[in-house]
Design an enzyme around this catalytic site. Structure first.
Site, mmCIF file in Angstrom:
data_model
loop_
_atom_site.group_PDB
_atom_site.id
_atom_site.type_symbol
_atom_site.label_atom_id
_atom_site.label_comp_id
_atom_site.label_asym_id
_atom_site.label_seq_id
_atom_site.Cartn_x
_atom_site.Cartn_y
_atom_site.Cartn_z
ATOM 1 N N LYS A 1 -28.098 27.921 -13.690
ATOM 2 C CA LYS A 1 -27.813 26.488 -13.496
ATOM 3 C C LYS A 1 -28.234 25.701 -14.735
ATOM 4 O O LYS A 1 -29.003 26.212 -15.561
ATOM 5 C CB LYS A 1 -28.556 25.991 -12.260
ATOM 6 C CG LYS A 1 -30.075 26.062 -12.383
ATOM 7 C CD LYS A 1 -30.774 25.902 -11.041
ATOM 8 C CE LYS A 1 -32.287 25.975 -11.216
ATOM 9 N NZ LYS A 1 -32.990 26.087 -9.928
ATOM 10 N N TYR B 1 -45.679 6.429 -37.143
ATOM 11 C CA TYR B 1 -45.699 5.161 -36.399
ATOM 12 C C TYR B 1 -47.056 4.911 -35.766
ATOM 13 O O TYR B 1 -47.669 5.835 -35.213
ATOM 14 C CB TYR B 1 -44.653 5.193 -35.278
ATOM 15 C CG TYR B 1 -43.224 5.078 -35.753
ATOM 16 C CD1 TYR B 1 -42.799 3.971 -36.478
ATOM 17 C CD2 TYR B 1 -42.303 6.064 -35.460
ATOM 18 C CE1 TYR B 1 -41.480 3.854 -36.901
ATOM 19 C CE2 TYR B 1 -40.985 5.970 -35.865
ATOM 20 C CZ TYR B 1 -40.580 4.859 -36.591
ATOM 21 O OH TYR B 1 -39.279 4.750 -37.003
HETATM 22 C C1 LIG Z 1 -33.832 27.198 -9.862
HETATM 23 C C2 LIG Z 1 -33.887 28.049 -8.640
HETATM 24 C C3 LIG Z 1 -34.238 29.410 -8.729
HETATM 25 C C4 LIG Z 1 -34.784 30.045 -9.993
HETATM 26 O O1 LIG Z 1 -36.151 29.695 -10.116
HETATM 27 P P1 LIG Z 1 -37.085 30.196 -11.319
HETATM 28 O O2 LIG Z 1 -38.424 29.649 -10.967
HETATM 29 O O3 LIG Z 1 -36.530 29.606 -12.567
HETATM 30 O O4 LIG Z 1 -37.050 31.680 -11.342
HETATM 31 C C5 LIG Z 1 -34.099 30.189 -7.588
HETATM 32 N N1 LIG Z 1 -33.689 29.651 -6.411
HETATM 33 C C6 LIG Z 1 -33.390 28.333 -6.272
HETATM 34 C C7 LIG Z 1 -32.952 27.803 -4.958
HETATM 35 C C8 LIG Z 1 -33.489 27.491 -7.384
HETATM 36 O O5 LIG Z 1 -33.204 26.180 -7.250
#
Ligand SMILES: *Cc1c(COP(=O)(O)O)cnc(C)c1O
Length: 368
Positions: A46, A263
């Site tokens: 994702k 800055y």
């Molecule tokens: C993002 C996500 C994962 C992966 O999690 P990680 O901690 O990056 O391994 C797995 N299951 C769901 C439902 C997620 O939203």
């Protein structure tokens, strides 16, 4: 030509490069496969594979044997299907079956995740393709409640129309191995899944894989571990870095005692120092909050950030490293320091990776 940029390590360009090592990614996948065996190991890609570029890394994961992928949105799923082809690879959509996406599912052979009874009814009425059911076991984000699972269990008419491929749930506290909620969620999830038709079960993200065999069930769904980030707030992890930034030194100057940098003039030199200004700033995703506790590396050695990080520039203390810090030399960020830099900024590696900016020249090492 971009290949010229890619081959000149000294950096003939004034832009930072984001370097993604696909061989390291493949080794992290193999580590997860070994830990989770005999469970299947899917890949969570994702948010454009946590900022690494899903189209450039998912085909390699498929070549390494990965046959299931998870994305957030149906649109991400459609793009992923175009990148990996692989008719047999499953693509699951976490955010759930939404009416506006209906056409994308059959067209790109996506697997719908049904997050509540309304989505399930709609899907059963509109589609005949594969689906999954998400059960909430305590995180209270997405998924059927326990009562909704009970009600569904009584609907044999509906259930037998579904091509159900997976029942999943998600852990709230997998980043804290000793948290009692992990065990509670495991038992709530397996009890709920026991009420539904038999199919594969999936609970573990990266942290869940490392919690132990009880959590592996039939399929694990790691993300961050593939990309070399820590799934834990504190404990060690077995993954190797996949992502590093190489930002060219643009200028080197000698600071006299009392000279201020950046800055707000928040850093004032205590003695003579060498300062290198490098082409990386908060617009590239180096959090401004890292400020004085952050560092880059010059020839492998730590060079502390001096003063505030600006939009396009960061100044590093290269005192004693002058031989390796000429204009054009690369200053390296993230890599083995991903989690340390995230902590210095009060965040986690996940957020650092997904906020990497658009200005990088992205370079992929290792076979596609
Ligand atoms: C993002 C996500 C994962 C992966 O999690 P990680 O901690 O990056 O391994 C797995 N299951 C769901 C439902 C997620 O939203």
């Amino acid at each position: 030509m971009s290949a010229d940029f890619a081959s000149s390590a000294a950096g003939s360009t004034s832009a930072p490069r984001l370097i993604i090592d696909r061989d390291a990614l493949a080794r992290n996948y193999a580590r997860l496969v070994e830990r989770a065996a005999p469970a299947q190991v899917a890949a969570v890609v994702k948010a454009d594979a946590y900022g690494l570029g899903a189209a450039a890394i998912a085909p390699r994961l498929a070549r390494e044997g990965c046959r299931a992928f998870f994305v957030a949105t149906a649109e991400e799923g459609a793009n992923l299907r175009a990148a990996i082809g692989h008719r047999e690879a499953e693509i699951f959509v976490f955010n759930g079956y939404m009416p506006g996406d209906a056409a994308l599912y059959p067209e790109h052979r996506l697997t719908a995740i049904l997050n509540d009874p309304d989505q399930l009814e709609l899907f059963a009425a509109e589609q005949t393709g594969p689906c999954a059911i998400h059960v909430d076991s305590g995180i209270n984000r997405l998924g059927f409640s326990t009562a909704q699972v009970e009600a569904l269990a009584a609907r044999a008419d509906l259930l037998e129309r579904l091509d159900l491929r997976l029942v999943l749930s998600h852990l709230a506290c997998a980043d804290e191995p000793d948290h009692p909620m992990n065990r509670e969620q495991l038992s709530r999830f397996t009890a709920a899944a026991g009420r539904l038709p038999a199919t594969r079960l999936s609970l573990a993200n990266t942290g869940g894989v490392l919690l132990g065999a009880d959590y592996h069930l039939d399929m694990a769904r790691p993300g961050i571990g593939l990309y070399g980030g820590s799934p834990f707030a504190e404990a060690d992890h077995p993954f190797e870095p996949v992502v590093r930034v190489e930002a060219p030194v643009l200028q080197v100057r000698a600071l006299e005692p009392g000279d201020a940098v950046g800055y707000g003039a928040t850093y004032v030199a205590d003695r003579q120092r060498s300062a290198a200004t490098v082409a990386l700033g908060y617009a590239d995703g180096l959090p401004r909050a890292v400020g004085g506790s952050g560092y880059g590396r010059i020839a492998g050695r730590k060079a502390p950030v001096l003063g505030r990080i600006s939009m396009d520039l960061t100044v590093l203390d290269v005192t004693g490293l002058e031989a390796d810090a000429a204009p054009g030399s690369p200053a390296v960020f993230l890599g083995e320091d991903l989690d340390a830099i995230a902590r210095a900024a009060g965040t986690i590696g996940y957020e650092l990776l997904t906020r990497l900016g658009a200005r990088f020249q992205r370079v992929y090492e290792g076979a596609a």
